[in-house]
Design a protein around this motif. Structure first.
Motif: not given
Length: 581
Positions: A479-494
């Motif tokens: 909840t510090e605001g990193f998770r969606l950016d992490d998922v996108k940069r890792w190309k981990a939408g799965k």
């Protein structure tokens, strides 16, 4: 004591964002013809950009696999529509223009280079911050170095510059900031320092380096160049020895933990004063009667709940995944589920091992976790930012400081970058991940960890070591605001295809017996759903666990946002991002 910062707070309180509360009138508008006369004018102008730094909020991971909101995310179900306006899309340039307005006029001021350039550094830092947000969101965007007027038609109607070109400019701005900003301990409290700019630069390089790697992008700088720079810059911060991982004090948080259940992690996020906190690289400062926020009131009661998938990501206290550890007690009830787990779990989720309130020295807990959709739709309320002091939960009365940049992130950047470069040794882990684990007395991570028998699916295979580093990042920065950016940069939408990213607590006979009659199931109770032979709280009644919109393709359009249709109509040189029509 925070009162010594009163004059600094007053210097910019009038232009704070709407979620903060102040009774100070806004600063007068800048008059270009008469303004640029002294260094203090530069400082006052630069003050206005500080509202762009991270501010207190409980919803920073709402669009992710970590959290589930009361109303479902159209983005996560692939139901987003293309905005028509620039403001609706985030395609706004007011802040960039304000930065360039300053950068094209500060030379009029008389003063020494060192006096002037500290504020030039601040403004260039904020320009870089804004542009970083834009390339994460849109990819290619136009670069501007002047405050455009309506007559600047050539630049107003230009095509987008490449992401790599913009990235180079971001790095230039941040390196200028690092060169001219004050050293640790030399800046006015709450103002930017070299280490704050270094942290932002390391963040940018890790993000863009991994984005290039996992999205198979070429160009200069290369993925390895960026990962190397991320590691090098993080190492500079580490080598200053100015920072450490801190066990948050009970006194600073107004907390009174139960015996055997220390709150060293969660205490850090409700410390009244972060100015002298060794984990804080840059604080956002609050003070009663001057500048306040509402995070203490909203935490654990905003409707958002943690997902079942996130809860299952916590290791057991022997350092093993729940699928491998004999210490795991199952999930028939939340008090059982958190037993023998990474201590950060009982410090993040509301439960009977963490005081919800401390009143007159007495600890109070809730009889059961709130499963109301307006409080925590999953039955896992996140109380990371919940202070036990009743006054902090009053309307517009939260005064604890906020981490803008935290040393824990620097350590996580270094560990991940070194792992991606194939250079993560036991020494690296002991300097980084294991510092975080020591705070909560978790076993150390080794370079050959056991593979999780039930891993989350990134859509590709990674080493057990990198898997554990990513797990640590997910938990430590929740909840510090990193998770969606992490998922996108890792190309981990799965990851979003996992049904447990849409599920709440398991509802068993034990759970039903604890709550009042009628809370679960039936015509008026919370909806339930069966999955793999077990019954769970179902946040979204109208959505199945196999919704087509939760599936991400290899070239999914959601890795970038769409440009607003209105801007494309106005500027024929702009083209829409792939997949958005």
């Amino acid at each position: 004591m925070k009162f010594k910062n009163l004059l600094y707070i007053l210097g910019f309180a009038g232009i704070v964002a709407s979620c903060e509360v102040t009774d100070i009138d806004p600063l007068d508008a800048v008059t270009d013809a008469t303004y640029w006369s002294s260094v203090s004018d530069l400082q006052l102008y630069a003050n206005s950009f500080y509202t762009n730094l991270s501010e207190p909020a409980v919803d920073k991971d709402n669009t992710s696999d970590n959290c589930i909101t009361t109303n479902y995310s159209a983005f996560l179900f692939n139901e987003s529509t293309i905005p028509s306006t620039a403001s609706g899309a985030g395609w706004t340039w007011t802040n960039i223009r304000a930065c360039n307005f300053f950068l094209n006029r500060y030379q009029q001021v008389k003063g020494s280079e060192s006096e002037i350039n500290v504020y030039v550094a601040e403004v260039r830092f904020f320009r870089a911050l804004d542009y970083f947000g834009k390339i994460k969101k849109f990819g290619d965007v136009p670069w501007y170095e002047k405050d455009l007027q309506t007559t600047d038609t050539e630049e107003l109607y230009k095509a987008r510059d490449s992401r790599d070109f913009i990235l180079g400019k971001i790095i230039e701005d941040l390196e200028f900031a690092i060169n001219w900003l004050p050293e640790y301990g030399k800046a006015i409290e709450g103002r930017l320092t070299k280490d704050a700019a270094r942290t932002q630069l390391a963040r940018v390089c890790l993000h863009e380096g991994t984005f290039k790697k996992y999205h198979n992008l070429t160009g200069s700088p290369t993925s390895n160049d960026l990962l190397r720079k991320a590691a090098d810059v993080a190492e500079v911060i580490m080598n200053t020895k100015n920072y450490s991982i801190v066990k948050g004090t009970d006194a600073g948080a107004g907390q009174k933990p139960f015996e055997g259940y220390p709150l060293y992690y969660c205490n850090q996020f409700v410390q009244e004063d972060l100015i002298a906190n060794k984990e804080c690289i840059l604080p956002r400062i609050y003070q009663d009667g001057i500048l306040t926020h509402q995070t203490g009131r909203q935490a654990g009661g905003s409707g958002t709940g943690l997902s079942k998938d996130f809860i299952e990501s916590f290791l057991c206290d022997d350092g093993l995944p729940i699928g491998s550890s004999s210490r795991y007690q199952g999930d028939d009830y939340i008090e059982t589920e958190i037993k023998n787990r990474d201590p950060r779990l009982y410090q993040i989720v509301d439960n009977k091992n963490r005081p919800y309130l401390v009143m007159n020295g007495e600890q109070q807990v809730n009889p059961y976790t709130n499963v109301d959709p307006s409080a925590a739709v999953t039955g896992y309320p996140c109380v990371k930012f919940r202070s036990p002091l009743p006054v902090q939960a009053e309307a517009r009365k939260t005064t604890f400081d906020w981490f803008v940049y935290r040393y824990a992130e620097v350590l996580l950047i270094y560990a991940e970058a070194k792992a991606e470069l194939g250079e993560c040794t036991q020494q690296v882990l002991d300097l980084t991940i294991n510092q975080l684990r020591d705070r909560v007395d978790m076993p150390h991570l080794t370079i050959n960890p056991i593979a999780d028998p039930n891993p989350i699916d990134y859509g590709y295979t990674i080493s057990p070591l990198l898997y554990e580093i990513r797990r640590e990042r997910r938990i430590e920065l929740i909840t510090e605001g990193f998770r969606l950016d992490d998922v996108k940069r890792w190309k981990a939408g799965k990851l979003f295809e996992n049904p447990k990213t849409m599920l709440g607590i398991r509802v068993t006979d034990k759970v039903i017996s604890v709550y009042p009659a009628g809370v679960f199931g039936g015509e008026n109770g919370r909806p339930l759903i069966e999955y793999n032979g077990k019954t769970y709280l179902r946040p979204y009644l109208g959505k199945s666990l196999t919704e087509a919109g939760r599936k991400w393709s290899d070239t999914d359009k959601r890795y970038l946002d769409p440009l607003p249709t209105g801007e494309i109509l106005l500027n024929p040189n702009l083209t829409q991002n792939p997949g958005w029509k």
